[in-house]
Write an enzyme that holds these catalytic residues in place. Structure first.
Site, PDB file in Angstrom:
ATOM      1  CG  HIS A 286      -5.184  -7.210   4.749  1.00 21.16           C
ATOM      2  ND1 HIS A 286      -5.254  -5.907   5.176  1.00 21.16           N
ATOM      3  CD2 HIS A 286      -3.886  -7.442   4.451  1.00 21.16           C
ATOM      4  CE1 HIS A 286      -4.050  -5.360   5.140  1.00 21.16           C
ATOM      5  NE2 HIS A 286      -3.200  -6.282   4.706  1.00 21.16           N
TER       6      HIS A 286
ATOM      7  CB  VAL B 105      -0.973  -0.017   1.204  1.00 16.54           C
ATOM      8  CG1 VAL B 105      -1.696   1.307   1.356  1.00 16.54           C
ATOM      9  CG2 VAL B 105      -1.972  -1.159   1.042  1.00 16.54           C
ATOM     10  CD  GLU B 106       2.440   0.953   3.589  1.00 12.47           C
ATOM     11  OE1 GLU B 106       1.401   1.074   4.275  1.00 12.47           O
ATOM     12  OE2 GLU B 106       2.864  -0.162   3.201  1.00 12.47           O
TER      13      GLU B 106
ATOM     14  CG  ASP C 224      -7.473 -17.901   6.462  1.00  9.16           C
ATOM     15  OD1 ASP C 224      -7.428 -18.463   5.357  1.00  9.16           O
ATOM     16  OD2 ASP C 224      -6.907 -18.341   7.484  1.00  9.16           O
TER      17      ASP C 224
ATOM     18  CB  VAL D  54      -0.425  -8.948  -2.055  1.00 12.85           C
ATOM     19  CG1 VAL D  54      -1.537  -8.973  -1.012  1.00 12.85           C
ATOM     20  CG2 VAL D  54       0.192  -7.558  -2.162  1.00 12.85           C
ATOM     21  CB  ILE D  55       0.660 -14.493  -0.106  1.00  8.93           C
ATOM     22  CG1 ILE D  55       1.983 -14.433  -0.883  1.00  8.93           C
ATOM     23  CG2 ILE D  55       0.120 -15.930  -0.075  1.00  8.93           C
ATOM     24  CD1 ILE D  55       3.119 -15.226  -0.265  1.00  8.93           C
TER      25      ILE D  55
ATOM     26  NE  ARG E 229       1.848 -15.969 -11.101  1.00  9.04           N
ATOM     27  CZ  ARG E 229       1.350 -17.210 -11.033  1.00  9.04           C
ATOM     28  NH1 ARG E 229       1.929 -18.118 -10.274  1.00  9.04           N
ATOM     29  NH2 ARG E 229       0.273 -17.542 -11.721  1.00  9.04           N
TER      30      ARG E 229
END
Length: 164
Positions: free
Chosen positions: A98, A64-65, A95, A91-92, A137
């Site tokens: 988020h 986000v930063e 649950d 970003v993984i 990846r």
């Protein structure tokens, strides 16, 4: 699913101009550090291969930063401005929702930067469901997204220079 085999991105024989005077800024996250380090390694390897004059690396806490750091660097840099920025993150999915918020935020931020700044911002952020998908990846069956981000930056710098 996106497959690099369906792209000419890795065809670098044409479309990349000399880069000795270029400055590329990598903005990477602290989360998922081993994956990010490999993305960075792939990026830097390609940028060095094409003799990019200056490579700057900034580290931010999370994805986000990234847009904030890029905008601040752009606005506060004195002298020549960077030729391109590359956003590196991973970003993984967990649950909670988020994941969706973070992915949406960083995607929207990079899109805004591409419309606001006169230097391209390349999206090198992995948005994956599992660590295994991330590994695929960074040199696995889905190629190396760090290398691809660097090639994209070089092609965008060249495109921008060709239309001035």
């Amino acid at each position: 699913m996106a497959d690099i085999a369906n792209s000419k991105l890795l065809h670098t024989g044409t479309g990349i101009l000399p880069m000795e005077d270029a400055c590329v800024v990598l903005v990477k996250t602290e989360w998922n550090a081993a994956i990010i380090d490999e993305l960075e390694r792939g990026c830097v390897s390609v940028l060095e291969k094409y003799k990019v004059g200056s490579i700057v690396v900034l580290t931010v806490p999370g994805a986000v930063e990234i847009p904030f750091a890029i905008r601040q660097f752009w606005e506060r840099t004195t002298g020549p401005k960077p030729s391109a920025f590359i956003a590196l993150g991973c970003v993984i999915k967990g649950d909670t929702p988020h994941f969706e918020y973070v992915c949406s935020s960083v995607t929207d931020g990079v899109t805004q930067l591409n419309l606001l700044l006169s230097a391209p911002t390349i999206f090198g952020v992995l948005t994956v469901n599992t660590d295994e998908q991330a590994q695929e990846r960074i040199g696995g069956k889905h190629g190396h997204k760090g290398e691809e981000a660097a090639i994209t930056a070089l092609k965008m710098i060249s495109l921008q220079r060709s239309i001035k």
